[in-house]
Design a protein around this motif. Structure first.
Motif, PDB file in Angstrom:
ATOM      1  N   PRO A 326       3.071  -9.539 -26.080  1.00  0.00           N
ATOM      2  CA  PRO A 326       2.039  -8.723 -25.432  1.00  0.00           C
ATOM      3  C   PRO A 326       2.121  -7.246 -25.823  1.00  0.00           C
ATOM      4  N   TYR A 327       0.977  -6.692 -26.186  1.00  0.00           N
ATOM      5  CA  TYR A 327       0.912  -5.341 -26.743  1.00  0.00           C
ATOM      6  C   TYR A 327       1.406  -4.275 -25.766  1.00  0.00           C
ATOM      7  N   VAL A 328       1.434  -4.595 -24.475  1.00  0.00           N
ATOM      8  CA  VAL A 328       1.828  -3.623 -23.460  1.00  0.00           C
ATOM      9  C   VAL A 328       3.245  -3.106 -23.708  1.00  0.00           C
ATOM     10  N   PHE A 329       4.097  -3.912 -24.341  1.00  0.00           N
ATOM     11  CA  PHE A 329       5.484  -3.498 -24.575  1.00  0.00           C
ATOM     12  C   PHE A 329       5.624  -2.466 -25.699  1.00  0.00           C
ATOM     13  N   SER A 330       4.522  -2.146 -26.350  1.00  0.00           N
ATOM     14  CA  SER A 330       4.569  -1.095 -27.376  1.00  0.00           C
ATOM     15  C   SER A 330       4.262   0.283 -26.793  1.00  0.00           C
ATOM     16  N   LYS A 331       3.817   0.323 -25.541  1.00  0.00           N
ATOM     17  CA  LYS A 331       3.449   1.603 -24.923  1.00  0.00           C
ATOM     18  C   LYS A 331       4.686   2.471 -24.714  1.00  0.00           C
ATOM     19  N   THR A 332       4.501   3.784 -24.875  1.00  0.00           N
ATOM     20  CA  THR A 332       5.602   4.727 -24.699  1.00  0.00           C
ATOM     21  C   THR A 332       5.372   5.581 -23.457  1.00  0.00           C
ATOM     22  N   HIS A 333       6.452   6.099 -22.917  1.00  0.00           N
ATOM     23  CA  HIS A 333       6.397   6.932 -21.713  1.00  0.00           C
ATOM     24  C   HIS A 333       5.600   8.206 -22.015  1.00  0.00           C
ATOM     25  N   PRO A 334       4.679   8.608 -21.131  1.00  0.00           N
ATOM     26  CA  PRO A 334       3.838   9.779 -21.409  1.00  0.00           C
ATOM     27  C   PRO A 334       4.631  11.070 -21.620  1.00  0.00           C
ATOM     28  N   LYS A 335       5.790  11.189 -21.009  1.00  0.00           N
ATOM     29  CA  LYS A 335       6.596  12.406 -21.142  1.00  0.00           C
ATOM     30  C   LYS A 335       7.708  12.260 -22.176  1.00  0.00           C
ATOM     31  N   TYR A 336       8.464  11.167 -22.080  1.00  0.00           N
ATOM     32  CA  TYR A 336       9.660  11.020 -22.927  1.00  0.00           C
ATOM     33  C   TYR A 336       9.393  10.322 -24.251  1.00  0.00           C
ATOM     34  N   LYS A 337       8.209   9.702 -24.385  1.00  0.00           N
ATOM     35  CA  LYS A 337       7.810   9.027 -25.623  1.00  0.00           C
ATOM     36  C   LYS A 337       8.769   7.905 -26.020  1.00  0.00           C
ATOM     37  N   THR A 338       9.330   7.252 -25.047  1.00  0.00           N
ATOM     38  CA  THR A 338      10.205   6.106 -25.287  1.00  0.00           C
ATOM     39  C   THR A 338       9.509   4.827 -24.826  1.00  0.00           C
ATOM     40  N   PRO A 339       9.885   3.665 -25.397  1.00  0.00           N
ATOM     41  CA  PRO A 339       9.260   2.390 -24.983  1.00  0.00           C
ATOM     42  C   PRO A 339       9.768   1.973 -23.609  1.00  0.00           C
ATOM     43  N   HIS A 340       9.275   2.643 -22.584  1.00  0.00           N
ATOM     44  CA  HIS A 340       9.845   2.495 -21.244  1.00  0.00           C
ATOM     45  C   HIS A 340       9.666   1.095 -20.663  1.00  0.00           C
ATOM     46  N   LEU A 341       8.556   0.432 -20.978  1.00  0.00           N
ATOM     47  CA  LEU A 341       8.349  -0.914 -20.444  1.00  0.00           C
ATOM     48  C   LEU A 341       9.309  -1.910 -21.089  1.00  0.00           C
ATOM     49  N   SER A 342       9.573  -1.754 -22.378  1.00  0.00           N
ATOM     50  CA  SER A 342      10.556  -2.604 -23.055  1.00  0.00           C
ATOM     51  C   SER A 342      11.947  -2.365 -22.477  1.00  0.00           C
TER      52      SER A 342
END
Length: 461
Positions: A326-342
């Motif tokens: 699922p593509y949602v796991f590629s999203k990054t944190h708006p502040k830290y720019k890390t793959p926070h959901l992963s």
């Protein structure tokens, strides 16, 4: 992603991933199985095995410096299907280590503070679960996840502090053993075996498991886009980190054998199993110094935990970027720019796993080791294929004699895979471990079919 990792960060992340808790808890068993000098030779042999795989990774990482590591390499060589198999395997190996470390940390605290366990809850496969044990495991799982969400630089700072602590404690043991140890302690435990054949057999028994203690350097390619190091130098750092880990393990074993005779080692193995800590205690004649060494081992747990959290989250993000999960796991944190959901997914799995106790996590870690060997095998195959199909690909760190290197890397990783699958090798997966590997394979197949149907042509792109 920002390039925030410098030379020191890369080295401590790779080295810290390879130096976990094994050097504290396993040294005595290694000495009893192969002898002090025999174990050093065994780790040298095991290091050579991993060295060939390390050279493969060094070339491929500098040729394709993108986050995802094994996924990027295997996709370039074998397309979406090969990439899915390879990356799904490496994710299992990383998650397995994270879950195992989440369980190991409170167990070690129990060694330091015997009255730590409070609030008995239930028993799983003979392992008693206590409320205090669970709370510590959950707290540190959340802490490591939060640090990684804050950014790879924050994780690297933690890694640097802890790795320096491990190295410092190890160096103290090695130096003080050299000063206060006795060469006569080595008598009777340099090698194990009554003749040359049995000595070689005992050495090889440790050599075949030594690579399992050297896994971890491959987390660096997963975060390649966040590394601010010249590509050629990056390749050299990967290889150097392996040599550094082999030297560390070998010198620690020598220090233990130099400090304790064969009877003391046997007694320590029978009592606590923490032979390295007992060697420190003997050298300094101090319980406090034994606990200092155990604290160093705890730092090793956290460095491995941190590194594999980093690697696993980037591998998940790479698969999501290619619409393999699922593509949602590629999203990054708006502040830290890390793959926070992963990161949160891996963190949640580590929290869930501790409720099953230590026995379940042994099964997971062994399944994860098999998955790591499979990943190395596929990446080594990709290395050889890309040399033939893309000879003009820019390779800042180009390995000489690639056919020999590729053959050795494929052979060594392939042999390790076979050892896990066939009975009588000493490393064969148990029924529970086969079930875990099979269940993970089935889950991957479901993901692949669902995402292929959902994303159509975007799958693997």
């Amino acid at each position: 992603m920002k390039k925030v990792l410098n030379t020191g960060d890369v080295l401590v992340v790779a080295f810290g991933a390879m130096i976990g808790w094994g050097w504290v808890v396993s040294s005595g068993g290694w000495i009893q199985s192969a002898g002090t000098i025999g174990t050093m030779i065994a780790f040298l042999i095991g290091g050579i095995m991993i060295y060939f795989v390390g050279l493969v990774y060094a070339e491929l990482t500098t040729a394709m410096p993108e986050s995802g590591g094994a996924k990027v390499f295997s996709q370039r060589a074998f397309g979406p299907v090969g990439a899915f198999i390879c990356t799904w395997a490496v994710i299992l190996s990383y998650i397995g280590v994270v879950c195992f470390e989440a369980c190991s940390l409170p167990t070690i605290i129990q060694y330091i503070f015997p009255n730590f366990l409070k609030g008995y809850l239930y028993t799983v496969c003979g392992f008693d679960i206590y409320l205090s044990w669970l709370m510590v495991a959950i707290f540190f799982s959340m802490l490591i996840t939060w640090i990684n969400i804050k950014g790879v630089k924050a994780a690297a700072v933690l890694q640097k502090i802890l790795t320096i602590t491990i190295a410092g404690v190890g160096i103290i043991l090695i130096v003080m053993s050299a000063l206060k140890g006795d060469p006569s302690n080595l008598y009777g435990q340099m090698f194990v075996g009554r003749n040359m054949k049995s000595v070689i057999g005992s050495i090889m028994s440790i050599a075949m498991v030594a690579p399992f203690f050297l896994f971890g350097f491959d987390v660096i390619p997963q975060a390649a886009e966040e590394i601010n190091v010249p590509l050629k130098k990056l390749g050299k750092l990967l290889v150097f980190s392996i040599a550094l880990a082999v030297a560390f393990y070998g010198l620690v074993v020598l220090a233990v054998g130099y400090a304790m005779n064969t009877f003391e080692v046997a007694d320590s193995v029978a009592r606590s199993g923490l032979v390295t800590a007992d060697a420190m205690k003997k050298i300094f004649n101090s319980e406090v110094m034994a606990k200092v060494l155990i604290l160093g081992g705890m730092c090793g747990i956290v460095t491995s935990w941190n590194s594999f959290m980093l690697g696993g989250s980037r591998a998940l993000m790479a698969m999501a970027d290619s619409c393999m999960i699922p593509y949602v796991f590629s999203k990054t944190h708006p502040k830290y720019k890390t793959p926070h959901l992963s990161l949160m997914l891996i963190g949640a799995l580590s929290i869930i796993s501790v409720f099953f106790g230590r026995e379940m996590l042994i099964w997971i870690s062994n399944s994860a080791s098999f998955a790591c060997c499979l990943t190395y095998f596929i990446v080594s195959m990709a290395f050889v294929k890309l040399r033939k199909t893309e000879p003009n690909l820019k390779r800042p760190y180009k390995v000489k004699n690639y056919k020999f290197i590729g053959f050795m890397a494929i052979s060594m990783s392939g042999i390790m895979c076979v050892m896990y699958l066939f009975p009588g090798t000493g490393c064969t997966l148990s029924n529970q471990e086969f079930a875990i590997a099979g269940g993970w394979t089935l889950l991957g197949a479901i993901f692949a079919m669902v995402c292929k149907r959902r994303y159509k042509d975007r799958f693997g792109k």
